[in-house]
Design a protein around this motif. Structure first.
Motif, short mmCIF file in Angstrom:
data_model
loop_
_atom_site.label_atom_id
_atom_site.label_comp_id
_atom_site.label_asym_id
_atom_site.label_seq_id
_atom_site.Cartn_x
_atom_site.Cartn_y
_atom_site.Cartn_z
N SER A 14 1.00 -1.14 0.19
CA SER A 14 0.21 -0.08 0.38
C SER A 14 1.56 1.27 0.20
O SER A 14 2.64 1.03 -0.02
N ARG A 15 0.14 2.37 -0.10
CA ARG A 15 1.34 3.79 -0.43
C ARG A 15 1.49 4.11 1.02
O ARG A 15 3.25 4.47 1.56
N VAL A 16 0.95 3.43 2.54
CA VAL A 16 1.39 3.76 3.58
C VAL A 16 2.87 2.73 3.29
O VAL A 16 3.91 3.18 4.32
N GLY A 17 2.57 1.29 3.08
CA GLY A 17 3.25 0.36 2.94
C GLY A 17 4.43 1.28 2.49
O GLY A 17 6.08 0.55 2.78
N LYS A 18 4.20 1.35 1.63
CA LYS A 18 5.53 1.54 0.57
C LYS A 18 6.20 2.66 1.40
O LYS A 18 7.79 2.80 1.48
N PHE A 19 5.80 3.84 2.17
CA PHE A 19 6.55 4.91 2.80
C PHE A 19 7.03 4.56 3.61
O PHE A 19 8.80 4.65 4.32
N VAL A 20 6.68 3.61 4.43
CA VAL A 20 7.89 2.55 5.44
C VAL A 20 8.68 2.40 4.64
O VAL A 20 9.52 2.39 5.48
N HIS A 21 8.69 1.44 4.13
CA HIS A 21 9.19 0.84 4.32
C HIS A 21 10.83 1.84 2.87
O HIS A 21 11.79 2.11 3.64
N ASP A 22 10.14 2.33 2.83
CA ASP A 22 11.39 3.28 1.65
C ASP A 22 11.62 4.06 2.83
O ASP A 22 13.26 4.69 3.06
N THR A 23 11.41 4.39 4.34
CA THR A 23 11.63 5.30 4.41
C THR A 23 12.95 4.54 5.94
O THR A 23 14.15 5.58 6.39
N TYR A 24 12.47 3.66 6.28
CA TYR A 24 13.38 2.57 6.64
C TYR A 24 14.35 2.48 5.84
O TYR A 24 15.81 2.11 6.74
N ALA A 25 14.56 2.07 4.08
CA ALA A 25 15.55 1.92 3.94
C ALA A 25 16.73 3.47 3.57
O ALA A 25 17.69 3.40 4.18
N ALA A 117 9.11 12.31 -0.07
CA ALA A 117 9.28 12.01 1.01
C ALA A 117 9.66 11.29 2.51
O ALA A 117 10.36 11.86 3.47
N SER A 118 9.71 10.29 1.57
CA SER A 118 10.46 8.97 2.94
C SER A 118 12.08 9.68 2.60
O SER A 118 12.65 9.36 3.63
N ILE A 119 12.96 10.04 1.81
CA ILE A 119 14.76 10.47 1.98
C ILE A 119 14.02 12.10 2.92
O ILE A 119 15.08 11.37 3.51
N LEU A 120 13.46 12.89 3.48
CA LEU A 120 13.73 13.66 4.45
C LEU A 120 13.11 13.38 5.51
O LEU A 120 13.82 12.51 6.76
N VAL A 256 5.76 20.38 12.61
CA VAL A 256 6.29 21.77 11.44
C VAL A 256 7.83 21.48 10.97
O VAL A 256 7.48 22.12 9.64
N GLY A 257 8.66 20.94 11.65
CA GLY A 257 10.37 20.32 10.61
C GLY A 257 9.51 19.80 9.60
O GLY A 257 10.33 19.65 8.72
N LEU A 258 9.17 18.13 10.01
CA LEU A 258 8.76 17.48 8.63
C LEU A 258 8.03 18.16 7.85
O LEU A 258 7.90 17.50 6.81
N GLY A 259 7.14 19.27 8.20
CA GLY A 259 6.37 19.38 6.90
C GLY A 259 6.85 20.50 5.87
O GLY A 259 6.29 20.10 4.42
N ILE A 260 7.68 21.38 6.85
CA ILE A 260 8.49 22.11 5.71
C ILE A 260 9.46 21.43 5.28
O ILE A 260 10.07 21.36 3.51
N GLY A 261 10.43 20.07 5.42
CA GLY A 261 11.16 19.37 4.59
C GLY A 261 10.57 18.31 3.74
O GLY A 261 11.72 18.95 2.55
N VAL A 262 8.99 18.09 3.96
CA VAL A 262 8.92 16.76 3.43
C VAL A 262 8.15 17.50 1.89
O VAL A 262 8.74 17.63 0.88
N TRP A 263 7.82 19.36 2.24
CA TRP A 263 7.86 20.51 1.46
C TRP A 263 8.55 20.25 0.48
O TRP A 263 8.40 20.35 -0.69
#
Length: 269
Positions: A14-25, A117-120, A256-263
């Motif tokens: 799922s989109r959430v699952g992919k985001f978690v996997h990418d963030t972990y990587a 988003a997962s990169i940040l 706030v930091g994550l929001g600005i960073g992802v943007w």
């Protein structure tokens, strides 16, 4: 005769699952870089140790051996040093990103089949582990010198500090992306912001004896609430308004930091 569709046998995430996997990587990649260079982590402990060894006795001499706010000097001073570690440690990580931008390493990361988003987020979450480990080691070192150690409260304090570090690291990464090809902009803004925050957070000296205007301005500084929360926890207090205020300040800074960073990372070409 219709041919059967070819399947790889790999489950679709799922989109959430992919985001978690990418963030972990991304998190694992960044942590491996830290583990391959442990001397940087060890060297970063020298500055807070110098502050404890030199500034602590000086502060005690200034107040004639009395307590500050009803607590011993070390019990009051160490939490400020730990917050200082968070400020200097996570506030400068955008400089590392600038180096990656200059060498082309960051562009290769952007080309990987992972979400922007997962990169940040992966990079920002990485700031949690080194910060908490450093703060814990400094705390352990201070115990033989008279620090009263409250395990549960210290753990809560380190958790608040780590959450705050994630937000601050995200803001630093965003500033690094904004300062692409203009390294002087990053260091100019970073230094101009950090030192006023340090002074107005009451880390080194109590603000109670300062001018009225400084006390008022400090109320708008999230570091003030983080420092007050750490001091309350390190003196063994759990259920206190200062702790709640510090937790709220840390969570808001993180969001706030994550929001600005992802943007910003999503807008990076």
């Amino acid at each position: 005769m219709t041919a059967a569709p070819i399947t790889t046998g790999l489950p679709k995430r799922s989109r959430v699952g992919k985001f978690v996997h990418d963030t972990y990587a991304v998190f694992i990649r960044e942590m491996m870089l830290v583990l391959r260079d442990p001397f940087s982590l060890i060297f970063s402990l020298l500055q807070p140790l110098v502050f404890l060894a030199l500034f602590g006795p000086l502060l005690e001499g200034m107040i004639g051996g009395a307590d500050i706010g009803g607590e011993s000097v070390l019990q009051w001073f160490l939490p400020g040093v730990l917050v200082m570690i968070a400020i200097f440690g996570t506030g400068m990580v955008g400089g590392n990103l600038l180096y990656e931008l200059m060498t082309g390493a960051y562009e290769r990361v952007l080309a990987a089949p992972i979400s922007r988003a997962s990169i940040l987020v992966g990079r920002a979450v990485k700031e949690f582990a080194p910060l908490v480990v450093q703060a814990f080691l400094i705390t352990i070192v201070a115990i033989p010198f008279g620090l009263a150690f409250y395990p549960a409260q210290v753990l809560a304090g380190l958790l608040i500090l780590g959450i705050f570090g994630i937000g601050l690291g995200s803001l630093s990464y965003a500033l690094g992306l904004l300062s692409k090809n203009r390294e002087w902009v990053f260091w100019g803004v970073q230094q101009s912001v950090i030192f006023p925050l340090l002074l107005l957070g009451g880390m080194m000296l109590p603000l109670d004896t300062g001018p009225r205007w400084m006390q008022i301005v400090s109320k708008a500084n999230p570091l003030t609430y983080i420092v007050d929360a750490e001091r309350a926890l390190f003196r063994g207090v759990f259920w206190d308004q200062a702790v709640l205020n510090g937790l709220i300040a840390a969570v808001v800074t993180c969001a706030v930091g994550l929001g600005i960073g992802v943007w910003k990372v999503r807008r990076t070409i």
